[in-house]
Design an enzyme around this catalytic site. Structure first.
Site, short mmCIF file in Angstrom:
data_model
loop_
_atom_site.label_atom_id
_atom_site.label_comp_id
_atom_site.label_asym_id
_atom_site.label_seq_id
_atom_site.Cartn_x
_atom_site.Cartn_y
_atom_site.Cartn_z
N HIS A 13 0.84 -1.20 0.00
CA HIS A 13 0.00 0.00 0.00
C HIS A 13 0.87 1.25 0.00
O HIS A 13 0.66 2.20 -0.75
CB HIS A 13 -0.91 0.02 1.24
CG HIS A 13 -1.88 -1.10 1.32
ND1 HIS A 13 -3.03 -1.15 0.55
CD2 HIS A 13 -1.89 -2.23 2.07
CE1 HIS A 13 -3.70 -2.25 0.84
NE2 HIS A 13 -3.03 -2.92 1.75
N LYS A 14 1.87 1.24 0.87
CA LYS A 14 2.76 2.39 1.02
C LYS A 14 3.57 2.61 -0.27
O LYS A 14 3.73 3.74 -0.75
CB LYS A 14 3.70 2.13 2.20
CG LYS A 14 4.49 3.32 2.67
CD LYS A 14 5.41 2.93 3.81
CE LYS A 14 4.68 2.66 5.11
NZ LYS A 14 5.62 2.49 6.25
N GLU A 43 14.71 -3.60 12.88
CA GLU A 43 13.95 -3.40 14.11
C GLU A 43 13.79 -1.90 14.36
O GLU A 43 14.77 -1.16 14.44
CB GLU A 43 14.66 -4.04 15.30
CG GLU A 43 13.84 -3.96 16.59
CD GLU A 43 14.57 -4.56 17.78
OE1 GLU A 43 14.01 -4.49 18.89
OE2 GLU A 43 15.68 -5.09 17.61
N ASP A 72 8.80 6.67 8.41
CA ASP A 72 8.12 6.16 9.59
C ASP A 72 6.94 7.08 9.85
O ASP A 72 7.05 8.30 9.69
CB ASP A 72 9.05 6.10 10.81
CG ASP A 72 8.51 5.15 11.88
OD1 ASP A 72 7.79 4.20 11.53
OD2 ASP A 72 8.81 5.36 13.07
N PHE A 155 -5.27 1.32 4.55
CA PHE A 155 -4.68 0.33 5.46
C PHE A 155 -4.43 0.99 6.80
O PHE A 155 -4.60 2.20 6.97
CB PHE A 155 -3.39 -0.24 4.87
CG PHE A 155 -2.30 0.78 4.65
CD1 PHE A 155 -1.24 0.90 5.54
CD2 PHE A 155 -2.33 1.63 3.55
CE1 PHE A 155 -0.23 1.84 5.35
CE2 PHE A 155 -1.32 2.58 3.35
CZ PHE A 155 -0.28 2.68 4.26
N HIS A 183 -0.75 12.72 5.09
CA HIS A 183 0.53 13.01 5.73
C HIS A 183 1.70 12.55 4.86
O HIS A 183 2.69 13.26 4.70
CB HIS A 183 0.59 12.30 7.09
CG HIS A 183 0.08 10.89 7.04
ND1 HIS A 183 -1.24 10.60 6.76
CD2 HIS A 183 0.70 9.68 7.19
CE1 HIS A 183 -1.40 9.28 6.75
NE2 HIS A 183 -0.24 8.71 7.00
#
Length: 204
Positions: A13-14, A43, A72, A155, A183
């Site tokens: 999706h991103k 991580e 992020d 999503f 955003h």
């Protein structure tokens, strides 16, 4: 001269959102998966969006040639003192699903009236250029958290996030509508300008 951008993400999706927003530019966008790095994972243990984004970009940059972009994103809910924030992706623990995160968010907002369900989606885009230099851009979108999931597109928290001025959740919007106001779109538009400036500065 065209430039290759590698996305440090496996989220389809991103990836599609980013490809759509950067179309008609000098940049050809591929994902880490396109280059065979399906098992590459980082991580996200930093306490800021910026820290996580740069960690993801820099780790992949060690393995590939080209411009690496990582992002992020966090949902910051005012009534929850900014939670889930930097922990948005794993709000309900790990392993986790979008449904689990949304259920926990609704549970934690039980009894909170709509006018106090204000929230901000924030995205940080981190870039490591071919020579190792870094760029960063941010974007945000303001809205409120609905009382139940609405819509079938998108999503993550999209079914719960009602965009200010639209009275629609991200999941009720078309891709074109979302990519005007989201955003990530705002961060990418800011980043697009910086990438183009960097390209001009390098003589490409």
């Amino acid at each position: 001269m065209r430039r290759k951008i590698i996305l440090s993400s496996g989220n389809k999706h991103k990836i599609n959102e980013i490809k759509d927003i950067l179309k008609n530019t000098i940049f050809d966008v591929v994902s880490k998966d396109d280059l065979g790095y399906l098992d590459f994972d980082v991580e996200e243990d930093k306490d800021t969006l910026e820290g996580n984004a740069f960690k993801k970009a820099e780790e992949l940059h060690k393995l590939v040639k080209g411009i690496v972009i990582a992002d992020d994103t966090g949902l910051f809910v005012d009534a929850l003192n900014g939670d889930p924030g930097v922990y948005s992706a794993r709000y309900a623990g790990e392993p986790v699903s979008y449904k689990d995160n949304n259920k926990l968010l609704l549970k934690n907002l039980e009894g909170v009236p709509m006018e106090k369900r204000t929230a901000t989606f924030k995205t940080v885009m981190a870039v490591v250029l071919e020579d190792g230099s870094r760029l960063m851009a941010e974007g945000e979108c303001k809205g409120k958290i609905a009382f139940e999931e609405r819509g079938t597109n998108g999503f993550g928290y999209d079914p719960l996030f009602i965009v200010d001025g639209w009275n629609k959740s991200f999941s009720e919007m078309t891709e074109e509508e979302k990519n005007q106001v989201s955003h990530r779109a705002n961060a990418l538009m800011n980043l697009k300008e910086k990438l183009e400036e960097a390209s001009e500065g390098s003589g490409n």
